[in-house]
Design an enzyme around this catalytic site. Structure first.
Site, PDB file in Angstrom:
ATOM      1  N   ASN A  95       6.541   8.058  -3.815  1.00 46.53           N
ATOM      2  CA  ASN A  95       7.073   8.827  -2.687  1.00 46.53           C
ATOM      3  C   ASN A  95       8.535   9.131  -2.987  1.00 46.53           C
ATOM      4  OD1 ASN A  95       7.997   9.856  -0.297  1.00 46.53           O
ATOM      5  ND2 ASN A  95       7.631   8.000   0.923  1.00 46.53           N
ATOM      6  N   LYS A 132      10.567  10.953  -1.383  1.00 47.94           N
ATOM      7  CA  LYS A 132      11.397  11.111  -0.168  1.00 47.94           C
ATOM      8  C   LYS A 132      12.287  12.360  -0.315  1.00 47.94           C
ATOM      9  CE  LYS A 132      10.851   6.217   0.694  1.00 47.94           C
ATOM     10  NZ  LYS A 132      11.394   4.970   1.252  1.00 47.94           N
ATOM     11  N   HIS A 138       4.826   7.725   7.948  1.00 49.30           N
ATOM     12  CA  HIS A 138       5.790   6.873   7.242  1.00 49.30           C
ATOM     13  C   HIS A 138       6.797   6.308   8.250  1.00 49.30           C
ATOM     14  CE1 HIS A 138       8.902   5.489   4.552  1.00 49.30           C
ATOM     15  NE2 HIS A 138       7.990   5.507   3.595  1.00 49.30           N
ATOM     16  N   GLU A 168       9.865   5.870   8.119  1.00 46.58           N
ATOM     17  CA  GLU A 168      11.113   6.627   8.275  1.00 46.58           C
ATOM     18  C   GLU A 168      10.927   7.745   9.295  1.00 46.58           C
ATOM     19  OE1 GLU A 168      11.646   7.266   4.093  1.00 46.58           O
ATOM     20  OE2 GLU A 168      12.170   5.149   3.870  1.00 46.58           O
ATOM     21  N   GLU A 218       3.395  -0.903   4.810  1.00 41.83           N
ATOM     22  CA  GLU A 218       4.802  -0.902   4.400  1.00 41.83           C
ATOM     23  C   GLU A 218       5.633  -1.614   5.460  1.00 41.83           C
ATOM     24  OE1 GLU A 218       5.496   2.584   1.414  1.00 41.83           O
ATOM     25  OE2 GLU A 218       6.053   3.217   3.424  1.00 41.83           O
ATOM     26  N   GLY A 232      13.226  -0.173   0.700  1.00 45.73           N
ATOM     27  CA  GLY A 232      14.558   0.159   0.192  1.00 45.73           C
ATOM     28  C   GLY A 232      15.548  -0.992   0.279  1.00 45.73           C
ATOM     29  N   SER A 278       9.841  -1.925  -1.719  1.00 48.42           N
ATOM     30  CA  SER A 278      10.534  -2.511  -2.874  1.00 48.42           C
ATOM     31  C   SER A 278       9.572  -2.919  -3.990  1.00 48.42           C
ATOM     32  CB  SER A 278      11.415  -3.686  -2.438  1.00 48.42           C
ATOM     33  OG  SER A 278      12.405  -3.247  -1.524  1.00 48.42           O
TER      34      SER A 278
HETATM   35  P1  13P Z   1      10.964   1.591  -1.656  1.00 51.07           P
HETATM   36  O1  13P Z   1       9.971   1.417  -2.761  1.00 51.07           O
HETATM   37  O2  13P Z   1      12.193   2.333  -2.070  1.00 51.07           O
HETATM   38  O3  13P Z   1      11.249   0.304  -0.950  1.00 51.07           O
HETATM   39  O4  13P Z   1      10.262   2.556  -0.562  1.00 51.07           O
HETATM   40  C1  13P Z   1       8.993   2.254  -0.133  1.00 51.07           C
HETATM   41  C2  13P Z   1       8.469   3.402   0.640  1.00 51.07           C
HETATM   42  O5  13P Z   1       8.923   3.685   1.734  1.00 51.07           O
HETATM   43  C3  13P Z   1       7.405   4.211   0.035  1.00 51.07           C
HETATM   44  O6  13P Z   1       6.855   5.096   0.951  1.00 51.07           O
END
Ligand code: 13P
Length: 255
Positions: free
Chosen positions: A12, A14, A98, A100, A170, A176, A215
């Site tokens: 992903n 982003k 997601h 976010e 997640e 992150g 992560s």
């Molecule tokens: P990270 O791997 O950067 O922690 O992000 C995970 C994520 O949100 C994948 O959709």
């Protein structure tokens, strides 16, 4: 023990990358995973790079995912993108719900359900994201929160549609942050998610792929994949470098 479900790793990206940068990354990923067998791999660039990346990856081993979609086919919905438009540019998957988007853009469980169902209707495979916040985990609400998200996201789906869904667990506190769930924490929630799906259909639950995200890196994917109910990864930061994502896919697929 032989795997019953084919591993799946999705990068992903982003909000990152110009078209040129996305093409370069996608090309390196494609070249890097071309010899890896018995695995599904996808990348999810920004909307602006989807078409170019999908063209570049056409007929290769890496599929393309969008990071979101709307639930209507067409109409007065400024700024939205329909699932059929994503099919049109070459997407096979779409990430929905997601954290976010849930946290920053107020996306609700009901919207995630509408998006997932619209994606299925258009022929896309939705990757439905669920996961608790740190406050929810600390107050013992993890499974309750995940149950509410899973049940809402899968509501009103026919069994044939349900069988095409991918779920990504997640935990928000692991995204992150460099602090990923322990394999035991991931397995507990993955097993629970599968049990919720089994309440709808045991057959579908047995073959549904449940990815872990938060992560994930090449050096922690093996212990996660060793868990019975972890079928792959949804990868943020570590998917922005072809070298680290390819290594992750190779490590993860070999467990
Ligand atoms: P990270 O791997 O950067 O922690 O992000 C995970 C994520 O949100 C994948 O959709």
């Amino acid at each position: 023990m032989a795997r019953t479900r084919r591993p799946f790793f999705c990068g992903n990206w982003k909000l990152n990358g110009s078209i040129a940068e996305s093409l370069a990354l996608a090309t390196e990923v494609r070249n890097g995973v071309s010899t890896v067998r018995d695995v599904d791999v996808a990348v999810a660039p920004s909307f602006t790079a989807l078409h170019a990346v999908a063209k570049r990856l056409e007929d290769g081993p890496v599929a393309v995912a969008a990071q979101d979609c709307f639930w209507e086919d067409k109409g007065a919905y400024t700024g939205e993108v329909a699932p059929a438009q994503l099919v049109d540019v070459g997407c096979k998957y779409v990430i929905v719900g997601h954290s976010e988007r849930r946290q920053l853009l107020g996306e609700l469980d009901a919207a995630v359900n509408l998006k997932a169902r619209a994606a299925l209707k258009a022929g896309l495979t939705p990757i439905i994201c669920v996961g608790e916040t740190l406050a929810e985990r600390d107050s013992g609400e993890t499974l309750g929160r995940v149950q509410a998200q899973v049940d809402a996201a899968l509501a009103d789906m026919a069994e044939a549609d349900l069988s095409r869904v991918v779920i990504a667990y997640e935990p928000v506190w692991a995204i992150g942050t460099g602090r990923n769930a322990t394999p035991a924490q991931a397995e507990e929630v993955h097993r629970f998610i599968r049990s919720r799906v089994a309440a709808r259909s045991a057959g579908v639950a047995a073959q549904m792929r449940i990815l872990y995200g938060g992560s994930v890196k090449a050096d922690n994917i093996r212990v996660l994949m060793a868990e019975e109910n972890v079928d792959g990864g949804l990868v943020g930061g570590a998917s922005l470098s072809a070298e680290s994502f390819v290594r992750l896919v190779k490590e993860g697929a070999s467990v």
